[in-house]
Design an enzyme around this catalytic site. Structure first.
Site, PDB file in Angstrom:
ATOM      1  N   ASP A 189      26.776  29.631  38.054  1.00  0.00           N
ATOM      2  CA  ASP A 189      26.647  30.474  36.868  1.00  0.00           C
ATOM      3  C   ASP A 189      28.019  30.558  36.210  1.00  0.00           C
ATOM      4  O   ASP A 189      28.777  31.508  36.394  1.00  0.00           O
ATOM      5  CB  ASP A 189      26.125  31.859  37.229  1.00  0.00           C
ATOM      6  CG  ASP A 189      25.653  32.604  35.990  1.00  0.00           C
ATOM      7  OD1 ASP A 189      25.753  32.044  34.887  1.00  0.00           O
ATOM      8  OD2 ASP A 189      25.189  33.740  36.136  1.00  0.00           O
TER       9      ASP A 189
ATOM     10  N   LEU B 103      21.925  45.426  33.297  1.00  0.00           N
ATOM     11  CA  LEU B 103      22.483  46.157  32.156  1.00  0.00           C
ATOM     12  C   LEU B 103      22.374  47.624  32.563  1.00  0.00           C
ATOM     13  O   LEU B 103      21.284  48.092  32.890  1.00  0.00           O
ATOM     14  CB  LEU B 103      21.657  45.871  30.902  1.00  0.00           C
ATOM     15  CG  LEU B 103      22.154  46.378  29.558  1.00  0.00           C
ATOM     16  CD1 LEU B 103      21.368  45.690  28.430  1.00  0.00           C
ATOM     17  CD2 LEU B 103      22.057  47.865  29.371  1.00  0.00           C
TER      18      LEU B 103
ATOM     19  N   HIS C  87      26.211  42.787  33.144  1.00  0.00           N
ATOM     20  CA  HIS C  87      26.612  41.724  34.075  1.00  0.00           C
ATOM     21  C   HIS C  87      25.649  40.548  33.919  1.00  0.00           C
ATOM     22  O   HIS C  87      24.470  40.667  34.267  1.00  0.00           O
ATOM     23  CB  HIS C  87      26.571  42.242  35.522  1.00  0.00           C
ATOM     24  CG  HIS C  87      26.976  41.212  36.528  1.00  0.00           C
ATOM     25  ND1 HIS C  87      26.422  41.129  37.784  1.00  0.00           N
ATOM     26  CD2 HIS C  87      27.890  40.216  36.472  1.00  0.00           C
ATOM     27  CE1 HIS C  87      26.972  40.121  38.446  1.00  0.00           C
ATOM     28  NE2 HIS C  87      27.867  39.556  37.677  1.00  0.00           N
TER      29      HIS C  87
ATOM     30  N   HIS D  85      33.925  35.933  35.554  1.00  0.00           N
ATOM     31  CA  HIS D  85      33.997  35.901  37.026  1.00  0.00           C
ATOM     32  C   HIS D  85      34.083  34.496  37.595  1.00  0.00           C
ATOM     33  O   HIS D  85      34.724  34.273  38.605  1.00  0.00           O
ATOM     34  CB  HIS D  85      32.739  36.530  37.641  1.00  0.00           C
ATOM     35  CG  HIS D  85      32.666  37.996  37.499  1.00  0.00           C
ATOM     36  ND1 HIS D  85      31.470  38.678  37.614  1.00  0.00           N
ATOM     37  CD2 HIS D  85      33.609  38.909  37.261  1.00  0.00           C
ATOM     38  CE1 HIS D  85      31.710  39.951  37.445  1.00  0.00           C
ATOM     39  NE2 HIS D  85      32.982  40.125  37.223  1.00  0.00           N
TER      40      HIS D  85
ATOM     41  N   SER E 252      30.407  52.022  39.516  1.00  0.00           N
ATOM     42  CA  SER E 252      31.310  50.915  39.204  1.00  0.00           C
ATOM     43  C   SER E 252      32.692  51.460  38.843  1.00  0.00           C
ATOM     44  O   SER E 252      32.868  52.674  38.712  1.00  0.00           O
ATOM     45  CB  SER E 252      30.756  50.127  38.009  1.00  0.00           C
ATOM     46  OG  SER E 252      29.466  49.673  38.292  1.00  0.00           O
TER      47      SER E 252
ATOM     48  N   HIS F 260      35.739  41.174  42.026  1.00  0.00           N
ATOM     49  CA  HIS F 260      34.801  41.250  40.905  1.00  0.00           C
ATOM     50  C   HIS F 260      33.684  42.251  41.125  1.00  0.00           C
ATOM     51  O   HIS F 260      32.980  42.603  40.186  1.00  0.00           O
ATOM     52  CB  HIS F 260      34.223  39.878  40.596  1.00  0.00           C
ATOM     53  CG  HIS F 260      33.059  39.466  41.460  1.00  0.00           C
ATOM     54  ND1 HIS F 260      33.059  39.563  42.823  1.00  0.00           N
ATOM     55  CD2 HIS F 260      31.846  38.948  41.125  1.00  0.00           C
ATOM     56  CE1 HIS F 260      31.901  39.119  43.290  1.00  0.00           C
ATOM     57  NE2 HIS F 260      31.151  38.749  42.286  1.00  0.00           N
TER      58      HIS F 260
ATOM     59  N   LYS G  67      17.173  45.826  35.438  1.00  0.00           N
ATOM     60  CA  LYS G  67      17.467  44.841  36.470  1.00  0.00           C
ATOM     61  C   LYS G  67      16.565  43.636  36.264  1.00  0.00           C
ATOM     62  O   LYS G  67      15.368  43.788  36.096  1.00  0.00           O
ATOM     63  CB  LYS G  67      17.216  45.561  37.787  1.00  0.00           C
ATOM     64  CG  LYS G  67      17.084  44.823  39.016  1.00  0.00           C
ATOM     65  CD  LYS G  67      18.352  44.295  39.550  1.00  0.00           C
ATOM     66  CE  LYS G  67      17.955  43.225  40.529  1.00  0.00           C
ATOM     67  NZ  LYS G  67      17.216  42.103  39.947  1.00  0.00           N
TER      68      LYS G  67
END
Lengths: 142, 485
Positions: free
Chosen positions: B97, B207, B239, B333, B389, B408, B484
């Site tokens: 990714d 999100l 993310h 990342h 987070s 990360h 999710k």
């Protein structure tokens, strides 16, 4: 007989699979079914659309890698899930795979969808024959 | 910790495997972790990071961040810098990714305004930002437009109405890394990603609507500069990455590199570490294709930001400008980038591979937006869905020790299968609701796989790098709503 197992404790973030078959065709079919089982309940996939594939590779492990990479690609490009594979593997100079694969377009409201598969990886990737059975171990990147 | 390797404790939270420990190691391997995290590191981390230390052209150390865990080739949490002249590039050191990353967005809304409408807001966001297997984006780009996105990333988005001009500077590399060449990307990659722009994906991608608790602001001045200053302020974290497009680029080039290894007579400890000289035709082609995927990932998060602005505007019946929906920062990342560092007293150009790790440049760097230059780069670290987070700041020490890199996220400790054995998705949904987190998911089993128990303690991971001075804590964020994939 086609069969597959999810191997725990090998890949923390991804999924490791061992697939088996009495023939190469069964091995390829079991590996594909396991791949789609990660993403959905494959028993519920309707076999409405047929795709025809032809792949060639000088090595049998390379052919399995190409096969899994191709069906993962089709999942995104055609937005499809597959549930049945009619496969023929032959060996001339190269290994050749001819397949008819059957499935349907992904419907998020109807399918029990799970985690998406990004790719087949080379890590710990192997294909071998043992006691008359074809066996493969592979890790899918999720 | 499961390894027979000799590991020396250098200092609190820093461990070193000497280069004598494995044949072929060119540099030592270093692992950042407190005692607890170190004990929980899986065997794969030690094997993989020492394999990385054997790759040609590696500089100083092969590094593993405190969220490190088994990846393929490189551990996730791996950092390695290679000489651009005689070093390599490895798709395994970047990940499938490409430019999976994290974006943090502020609002001027307060928790008391958002919490009563969180269900409506999450439903709207879930509609606007497609998630999960088979999700299609609403933006249908032509091949010409896709090539524009590959080459120009966020600039393309802003010019086509998917962003504000000021968004650009608050994104790593301004959301556009020069050098991307669409001719190095296969038609397969283009067709695989064509309908996925503006989609979230699945796995650990999410999100999240989060709130700032005033007692969770550790550095008020820096938080203020980053745009976080209000008690109960609402922020949004995204993310996700380059989706099928980047995954196909990686798949295509792994096969190219497998052959290139034979061509250049190179051997590696693990087939997944397939690499080629950075300056070779294969290495150069992959780098240019990888940048296409990286720019597409920046664009993907930008289009999602646009949908977030539309959704908030609709639910709160005012413009996104009035709601103060501004980007704090966007970090990559999974990427390799050409950067310069002082190595053995001399400035040297290197290709830094960050695989599941974040750039964390210190104060003064010209790459940072002017407004952040006094405090260092914002670093966005996503925890599990249940645990919150962090927003951190990069430091000068990171420039000296870790090639400007840090962790990360929380890092998995439990396989997805094991997590599903322990947790049921529907039960987790209820538990999270009781904890004040409203979740909407495209997959119940996917939700179970992302349960907090499957991850390391995010605070321990963050404290490790804060204690060492690699990154400094700024704000901890609490989730109140989550989409999710």
């Amino acid at each position: 007989m086609e069969e597959y197992f999810f191997l725990d404790n090998i890949a923390t973030a991804d999924v490791a699979i061992e697939s088996r078959g009495d023939t190469l065709e069964e091995l390829f079919s079991a590996s594909a079914t396991a791949t789609f089982e990660v993403m959905a309940d494959t028993r519920e996939i309707q076999l409405e659309i047929k795709k025809v594939l032809h792949l060639e590779n000088s090595e049998i492990d390379g052919l399995l890698f190409d096969w899994l990479a191709e069906i993962i690609y089709l999942k995104d490009s055609e937005c499809m899930l597959f549930g049945k594979y009619v496969i023929n593997v032959t060996k001339n100079r190269n290994y050749q795979l001819d397949a008819e694969i059957f499935g349907e377009e992904i419907n998020q409201t109807r399918h029990d969808l799970r985690c998406d598969v990004k790719a087949i990886t080379f890590h710990l990737f192997e294909v071998y024959k043992k006691n008359g059975k074809w066996i493969s171990r592979f890790i899918l990147d999720l | 910790m499961e390894t027979s390797m000799k590991v020396n404790k250098i200092s609190d939270c820093l461990w070193e495997i000497p280069k004598t420990e494995k044949e072929g190691m060119l540099v030592p391997a270093r692992i950042y972790a407190n005692d607890t995290l170190f004990e929980s590191m899986d065997k794969g981390v030690f094997e993989q990071i020492t394999n990385v230390a054997c790759l040609p052209g590696i500089q100083k150390y092969a590094l593993c961040m405190p969220d490190g865990h088994w990846g393929y080739g490189f551990p996730i949490g791996g950092v390695a810098a290679f000489d651009t002249k005689d070093g390599i590039i490895s798709p395994g050191g970047i990940g499938f990714d490409i430019n999976c990353g994290m974006r943090l967005i502020t609002t001027n809304l307060k928790a008391e305004e958002v919490k009563p409408r969180i269900r409506e807001l999450i439903n709207e966001l879930f509609r606007a930002v497609p998630a999960g297997v088979g999700a299609k984006g609403t933006l249908k780009a032509s091949v010409t437009q896709l090539k524009g996105i590959m080459e120009r990333g966020v600039d393309w988005c802003i010019e086509n109405g998917y962003g504000w001009p000021q968004d650009r500077e608050k994104i790593e590399e301004c959301g556009h890394i020069p050098g991307a060449d669409p001719s190095k990307v296969s038609e397969k990659a283009i067709s695989r990603g064509a309908n996925q722009l503006g989609t979230l994906g699945s796995g650990n991608h999410y999100l999240e609507v989060q709130m700032v608790k005033i007692d969770n602001i550790f550095d008020e001045k820096t938080a203020g500069i980053f745009g976080i200053s209000e008690k109960n302020q609402i922020v949004i974290m995204v993310h996700c990455g380059s989706r099928g497009f980047g995954h196909q680029v990686a798949t295509d080039y792994l096969k190219v590199f497998d052959k290139a290894m034979k061509k250049y007579g190179m051997t590696v400890k693990d087939r997944e570490l397939a690499c080629a000289p950075f300056k070779s035709s294969e290495g150069s082609d992959y780098y240019k294709a990888m940048l296409c995927a990286a720019n597409s990932a920046f664009a993907n998060r930008q289009i999602i930001t646009h949908r977030i602005r539309e959704s908030f505007s609709k639910v709160f019946n005012t413009s996104a400008e009035n709601l103060g929906i501004e980007i704090v920062y966007d970090v990559a990342h999974n990427i390799a980038k050409v950067e310069k560092y002082k190595i053995d007293g001399k400035e040297k150009e290197v290709l830094v591979h960050r695989k599941g790790s974040t750039r964390c440049f210190g104060p003064g760097r010209k790459e940072l937006p002017e407004i952040y230059r006094s405090v260092g780069q914002p670093v966005i670290v996503g925890g599990s869905m249940q645990t919150g987070s962090y927003l951190l700041a990069g430091t000068e020490k990171a420039m000296q020790e870790t090639f400007g890199s840090t962790m990360h996220g929380a890092g998995r400790t439990m396989s997805r299968h094991a997590a599903k054995k322990r947790v049921r998705g529907d039960q987790l949904l209820k538990t999270m609701a009781k904890d004040g987190i409203h979740v909407k998911t495209a997959s119940m089993s996917g939700l179970a796989e992302e349960a907090g128990i499957a991850y390391k303690n995010i605070s321990e991971v963050v404290e490790t790098m804060d204690g060492l001075g690699i990154t400094k804590k700024v704000v901890k964020l609490k989730p109140i709503g989550n989409i999710k994939g």
